[in-house]
Design a protein around this motif. Structure first.
Motif, PDB file in Angstrom:
ATOM      1  N   ILE A 178       0.838  -1.200   0.000  1.00  0.00           N
ATOM      2  CA  ILE A 178       0.000   0.000   0.000  1.00  0.00           C
ATOM      3  C   ILE A 178       0.876   1.254   0.000  1.00  0.00           C
ATOM      4  O   ILE A 178       1.702   1.461   0.878  1.00  0.00           O
ATOM      5  CB  ILE A 178      -0.946   0.011   1.213  1.00  0.00           C
ATOM      6  CG1 ILE A 178      -1.975  -1.134   1.070  1.00  0.00           C
ATOM      7  CG2 ILE A 178      -1.668   1.354   1.337  1.00  0.00           C
ATOM      8  CD1 ILE A 178      -2.839  -1.325   2.299  1.00  0.00           C
ATOM      9  N   ALA A 179       0.662   2.110  -0.997  1.00  0.00           N
ATOM     10  CA  ALA A 179       1.407   3.367  -1.121  1.00  0.00           C
ATOM     11  C   ALA A 179       0.584   4.567  -0.711  1.00  0.00           C
ATOM     12  O   ALA A 179       1.133   5.638  -0.431  1.00  0.00           O
ATOM     13  CB  ALA A 179       1.876   3.553  -2.563  1.00  0.00           C
ATOM     14  N   GLY A 180      -0.737   4.416  -0.698  1.00  0.00           N
ATOM     15  CA  GLY A 180      -1.605   5.528  -0.332  1.00  0.00           C
ATOM     16  C   GLY A 180      -3.009   5.053  -0.052  1.00  0.00           C
ATOM     17  O   GLY A 180      -3.445   4.020  -0.571  1.00  0.00           O
ATOM     18  N   VAL A 181      -3.716   5.790   0.790  1.00  0.00           N
ATOM     19  CA  VAL A 181      -5.077   5.424   1.172  1.00  0.00           C
ATOM     20  C   VAL A 181      -5.981   6.651   1.124  1.00  0.00           C
ATOM     21  O   VAL A 181      -5.525   7.794   1.032  1.00  0.00           O
ATOM     22  CB  VAL A 181      -5.126   4.802   2.591  1.00  0.00           C
ATOM     23  CG1 VAL A 181      -4.307   3.523   2.645  1.00  0.00           C
ATOM     24  CG2 VAL A 181      -4.647   5.790   3.646  1.00  0.00           C
ATOM     25  N   THR A 182      -7.275   6.399   1.222  1.00  0.00           N
ATOM     26  CA  THR A 182      -8.271   7.461   1.256  1.00  0.00           C
ATOM     27  C   THR A 182      -9.210   7.225   2.429  1.00  0.00           C
ATOM     28  O   THR A 182      -9.279   6.111   2.970  1.00  0.00           O
ATOM     29  CB  THR A 182      -9.066   7.517  -0.058  1.00  0.00           C
ATOM     30  OG1 THR A 182     -10.051   8.558   0.004  1.00  0.00           O
ATOM     31  CG2 THR A 182      -9.774   6.199  -0.334  1.00  0.00           C
ATOM     32  N   ASN A 183      -9.911   8.266   2.818  1.00  0.00           N
ATOM     33  CA  ASN A 183     -10.954   8.074   3.828  1.00  0.00           C
ATOM     34  C   ASN A 183     -12.199   7.506   3.148  1.00  0.00           C
ATOM     35  O   ASN A 183     -12.262   7.360   1.919  1.00  0.00           O
ATOM     36  CB  ASN A 183     -11.261   9.375   4.568  1.00  0.00           C
ATOM     37  CG  ASN A 183     -11.848  10.456   3.663  1.00  0.00           C
ATOM     38  OD1 ASN A 183     -11.778  10.379   2.436  1.00  0.00           O
ATOM     39  ND2 ASN A 183     -12.410  11.490   4.263  1.00  0.00           N
TER      40      ASN A 183
END
Length: 223
Positions: A178-183
């Motif tokens: 995982i390099a990035g996430v969102t709400n």
């Protein structure tokens, strides 16, 4: 449309983020960590660097800066907020995003061009991409390993909150690449790589970073 870029003591990439906003067609507004207002901006970028020297742990002190109280309130109200590298760390410390960041598994600072796969193209900052599109931006970090307990990882996977994944070799040991996430709402996005360094011809590996900022600008116009 106005996008604010926060500067903390120790920020390094705030000027680059403001330049990226301008090159993408927006008006960049400088926000200071001690500000008690967001100056009527339409979106906010929390940039990379070493806020407050990364004392305690990365992002732990910046989370309590006066401006972050305004950012947290605005994000919960739906304002687009992007956290890049140290900004991602600050957003996890602020509980606007799930998970946490720890030192790279190899315990070394890393700087390289990095290919990412867009996992969620429905957020305020990724709507200009296509799902599964591969993009190339810059990666540079020391505490870039994304971690979370298994239940949290399963939940964000199931709810589509993984925004980006590393392609090829995992550069820092991040859980499930995982390099990035969102709400859940999709207005807040955080990632370790630096899209602001991939917005201008001849500088950086591509122009893919510009789509982050144009996506947000279009989101504001359409909302």
């Amino acid at each position: 449309m106005k996008i604010g870029v926060v500067t903390f003591p120790g920020s390094l990439d705030d000027s680059d983020a403001r330049r990226a906003v301008r090159l993408s067609g927006g008006e960049a507004v400088a926000l200071w960590h001690g500000d008690a207002t967001l100056r009527d901006v339409d979106a906010v970028v929390v940039p990379g660097g070493f806020s407050y020297g990364d004392y305690l742990r990365a992002g732990a002190i910046a989370r309590f800066a006066p401006v972050m109280g305004e950012v947290i309130t605005a994000a919960k109200g739906g304002m687009p907020v992007l956290g890049i590298c140290n900004g991602f760390q600050i957003l996890t410390e602020s509980h606007l995003l799930p998970g946490s960041m720890i030192q790279n598994d190899h315990r070394r600072f890393l700087c390289r061009d990095q290919v990412l796969r867009v996992e969620n193209a429905a957020t305020a900052w990724t709507a200009g991409f296509a799902a599964d599109q591969e993009i190339s931006v810059v990666l540079k970090n020391q505490e870039g390993q994304f971690v979370a307990d298994r239940a949290t990882l399963d939940r964000i996977e199931g709810e589509g909150q993984v925004a980006f994944r590393y392609v090829g070799v995992n550069p820092n040991g991040s859980s499930r690449d995982i390099a990035g996430v969102t709400n859940e709402r999709g207005n807040v996005v955080g990632l370790m790589p630096h899209p602001e360094h991939a917005v201008e011809e001849g500088f950086g590996p591509s122009l893919d970073g510009r789509t982050f900022f144009t996506s947000a600008l279009e989101q504001v116009v359409s909302s």
